[in-house]
Design an enzyme around this catalytic site. Structure first.
Site, PDB file in Angstrom:
ATOM      1  N   GLU A  91      -1.279  -1.476  -4.379  1.00 25.16           N
ATOM      2  CA  GLU A  91      -2.633  -0.625  -4.458  1.00 25.16           C
ATOM      3  C   GLU A  91      -2.528   0.322  -5.575  1.00 25.16           C
ATOM      4  O   GLU A  91      -1.504   1.356  -5.341  1.00 25.16           O
ATOM      5  CB  GLU A  91      -3.042  -0.090  -3.309  1.00 25.16           C
TER       6      GLU A  91
ATOM      7  N   ASP B 124      -2.150   0.395   8.400  1.00 28.09           N
ATOM      8  CA  ASP B 124      -1.350   0.756   7.226  1.00 28.09           C
ATOM      9  C   ASP B 124      -0.621  -0.734   6.857  1.00 28.09           C
ATOM     10  O   ASP B 124      -0.660  -0.877   5.581  1.00 28.09           O
ATOM     11  CB  ASP B 124      -0.253   1.704   7.264  1.00 28.09           C
TER      12      ASP B 124
ATOM     13  N   ASP C 108       0.912  -1.268  -0.122  1.00 30.42           N
ATOM     14  CA  ASP C 108       0.101  -0.050   0.072  1.00 30.42           C
ATOM     15  C   ASP C 108       0.944   1.283   0.168  1.00 30.42           C
ATOM     16  O   ASP C 108       1.616   1.604   1.083  1.00 30.42           O
ATOM     17  CB  ASP C 108      -0.924   0.004   1.300  1.00 30.42           C
TER      18      ASP C 108
END
Length: 183
Positions: A71, A144, A11
């Site tokens: 992502e 996260d 991410d």
């Protein structure tokens, strides 16, 4: 498609990059590691990009993933933020390309939908579902890291949609396929 493989999920971010690495063993995902790279202490954007590249490359060299799932930046109103996020994604992808690791990209909505069955799920809902899929201790403040892990699991679900009932479209399907794992 080989059943035994390692997937690195990322991410990307310019303040915090989350990552998760899973090992697919006997068509089931096993958590190898997850974590974050904090970038807030770097004022220069180029320094942040260098650190993202270096950390991604070190993860690739240590865990030898077969695939990188990342992502995709979402479309926001702030063009500068989008540009910086795209650069962060690009340097992580460059590290994978440097080591000839195939790259797969997923939208935030696709990732959330894959994990929870809802494209607008919260970070907490995604983390909760991942906890029930992989049985890991979830330290507080690691959303996260679980976001990076979610990208890896999303990729696993997309690449292996028929693996012995392990594709969950949400809590309902997870509970029905795993009655002994939820109280």
């Amino acid at each position: 498609m080989e059943a035994d493989r390692i997937i690195l999920g990322i991410d990307p971010g310019t303040n915090i990059m989350g990552y998760g690495i899973i090992h697919i063993q006997h068509k089931k995902p096993v958590l190898l590691t997850m974590g974050i790279l904090k970038l807030g202490k770097y004022n220069n954007h180029a320094d942040k990009l260098k650190k993202i590249f270096e950390r991604t490359l070190s993860l690739i060299e240590e865990y030898k993933p077969d695939e990188l799932a990342i992502e995709a930046p979402f479309f926001g109103k702030n063009v500068q933020s989008m540009l910086k996020l795209g650069r962060a994604q690009g340097v992580a992808m460059a590290a994978a390309l440097y080591r000839s690791v195939p790259i797969y990209e997923y939208s935030p909505r696709k990732i959330k939908q894959s994990i929870t069955g809802k494209g607008n799920a919260s970070k907490e809902q995604v983390a909760g579902m991942l906890h029930n899929i992989l049985f890991f201790e979830q330290p507080s403040g690691y959303l996260d890291a679980t976001d990076g892990l979610a990208v890896a699991i999303c990729h696993y679900f997309q690449k292996d949609p028929d693996t012995q009932g392990s594709k969950y479209t949400g809590w309902k399907s997870f509970v029905s396929q795993n009655p002994g794992r939820v109280n």
